[in-house]
Design a protein around this motif. Structure first.
Motif, PDB file in Angstrom:
ATOM      1  N   ARG A   4       0.805  -1.214   0.000  1.00  0.00           N
ATOM      2  CA  ARG A   4       0.000   0.000   0.000  1.00  0.00           C
ATOM      3  C   ARG A   4       0.843   1.272   0.000  1.00  0.00           C
ATOM      4  NH1 ARG A   4      -3.387  -1.565   5.232  1.00  0.00           N
ATOM      5  NH2 ARG A   4      -1.251  -2.138   5.761  1.00  0.00           N
ATOM      6  N   VAL A   5       2.127   1.141   0.353  1.00  0.00           N
ATOM      7  CA  VAL A   5       2.980   2.331   0.470  1.00  0.00           C
ATOM      8  C   VAL A   5       3.104   3.099  -0.843  1.00  0.00           C
ATOM      9  CG1 VAL A   5       5.319   3.142   0.943  1.00  0.00           C
ATOM     10  CG2 VAL A   5       4.246   1.468   2.464  1.00  0.00           C
ATOM     11  N   PRO A   6       3.389   2.448  -1.990  1.00  0.00           N
ATOM     12  CA  PRO A   6       3.465   3.211  -3.249  1.00  0.00           C
ATOM     13  C   PRO A   6       2.175   3.958  -3.571  1.00  0.00           C
ATOM     14  CG  PRO A   6       4.411   1.039  -3.545  1.00  0.00           C
ATOM     15  CD  PRO A   6       3.726   1.023  -2.213  1.00  0.00           C
ATOM     16  N   VAL A   7       1.028   3.338  -3.282  1.00  0.00           N
ATOM     17  CA  VAL A   7      -0.252   3.998  -3.538  1.00  0.00           C
ATOM     18  C   VAL A   7      -0.400   5.212  -2.628  1.00  0.00           C
ATOM     19  CG1 VAL A   7      -2.754   3.743  -3.470  1.00  0.00           C
ATOM     20  CG2 VAL A   7      -1.333   1.860  -4.310  1.00  0.00           C
ATOM     21  N   THR A   8      -0.005   5.062  -1.357  1.00  0.00           N
ATOM     22  CA  THR A   8      -0.082   6.176  -0.412  1.00  0.00           C
ATOM     23  C   THR A   8       0.802   7.327  -0.858  1.00  0.00           C
ATOM     24  OG1 THR A   8      -0.573   4.710   1.454  1.00  0.00           O
ATOM     25  CG2 THR A   8       0.319   6.886   1.979  1.00  0.00           C
ATOM     26  N   ILE A   9       2.012   7.008  -1.299  1.00  0.00           N
ATOM     27  CA  ILE A   9       2.931   8.046  -1.769  1.00  0.00           C
ATOM     28  C   ILE A   9       2.359   8.762  -2.986  1.00  0.00           C
ATOM     29  CG2 ILE A   9       5.198   8.448  -2.792  1.00  0.00           C
ATOM     30  CD1 ILE A   9       6.275   6.194  -1.022  1.00  0.00           C
ATOM     31  N   LEU A  10       1.793   7.992  -3.915  1.00  0.00           N
ATOM     32  CA  LEU A  10       1.199   8.595  -5.108  1.00  0.00           C
ATOM     33  C   LEU A  10       0.025   9.501  -4.723  1.00  0.00           C
ATOM     34  CD1 LEU A  10       0.867   8.908  -8.154  1.00  0.00           C
ATOM     35  CD2 LEU A  10      -0.511   6.799  -8.149  1.00  0.00           C
ATOM     36  N   ARG A  11      -0.836   9.026  -3.825  1.00  0.00           N
ATOM     37  CA  ARG A  11      -1.974   9.841  -3.402  1.00  0.00           C
ATOM     38  C   ARG A  11      -1.505  11.140  -2.754  1.00  0.00           C
ATOM     39  NH1 ARG A  11      -6.876   7.794  -3.741  1.00  0.00           N
ATOM     40  NH2 ARG A  11      -7.229   5.530  -3.966  1.00  0.00           N
TER      41      ARG A  11
END
Length: 245
Positions: A4-11
């Motif tokens: 989930r970290v890459p998605v969080t960073i992108l968001r």
């Protein structure tokens, strides 16, 4: 690495660029709008708050829910303060609120003048009786216009789960204004960090209306308990139901 970290960073990348990029334009626009009167300025401020809410819900994937209904009327709303989320969100929730804000903020060039014209109320702590009278007079004027009054009675942001005593000036303000208080708990802290913000749900819980005329001690006790209600999940008022904001 958590998937989930890459998605969080992108968001977060999208949120910070979208919200603050547009905010820079709107701050400049607010200074210009202030020259054309209160209505134009209020529309810009509402647009800014609405834009923030859209960015939070759409880009950060945060759901905002209300437990209880917000009675939009000239009362004193005392709100838990865990992050900048609820401060920026006040125009979206209350329409055109008059918010009690630190006096130092009004010294910011451009922004300070716009804040006064919008109707924010400077809190001049330790400035004596004259400053207090001016603050009360301005608050009564705004309430007389039908505008909700909003205060963060803890005085500053606190981490979720912390329950500091209310600022000493809150009780005096309550007595001098003679208005009912609607306390509101909010749990934005775990999601709306200064750094990486997280997806999830932010809840506003509307507390029971506190009538004017109580003793300072009783008013403070009720407000303190109500704004910290989300720290204690078992404290749910009968009849509350979740509403979309």
């Amino acid at each position: 690495m958590d998937e989930r970290v890459p998605v969080t960073i992108l968001r977060n990348f999208l949120f910070y660029n979208a919200f603050y990029g547009v905010s820079a334009v709107l701050v400049l626009l607010s200074v210009i709008a202030a020259l054309f009167g209160h209505r134009a300025l209020r529309r810009v401020v509402s647009l800014w708050s609405d834009w923030h809410r859209w960015c939070v819900e759409t880009l950060l994937d945060v759901k905002v829910v209300f437990e209880g209904a917000v009675p939009l009327e000239p009362v004193l709303y005392a709100i838990k303060h865990e992050s900048y989320f609820e401060a920026i969100d006040t125009p979206h929730v209350f329409g055109t609120p008059s918010v009690f804000a630190k006096r130092e903020l009004f010294d910011i060039p451009g922004w300070g003048r716009s804040a006064r014209r919008y109707g924010l109320i400077p809190v001049a702590r330790d400035k004596g009786a004259k400053a207090l009278r001016a603050m009360i007079a301005l608050a009564r004027e705004k309430a007389g216009e039908g505008r909700p009054l909003v205060i963060f009675p803890e005085g500053t942001r606190v981490a979720h789960g912390q329950e500091p005593e209310l600022q000493a000036g809150f009780a005096g303000l309550y007595k001098l204004l003679g208005l009912p208080v609607v306390p509101i708990a909010v749990d934005s802290g775990p999601l709306y960090h200064r750094g990486l913000k997280r997806s999830g749900t932010i809840t506003y819980r509307i507390g029971e209306r506190i009538p004017a005329g109580l003793t300072r001690e009783e008013a403070e006790r009720r407000v303190h308990r109500a704004i910290n209600a989300l720290n204690h999940p078992e404290q749910i008022t009968a009849g509350e139901r979740p509403l979309s904001a």
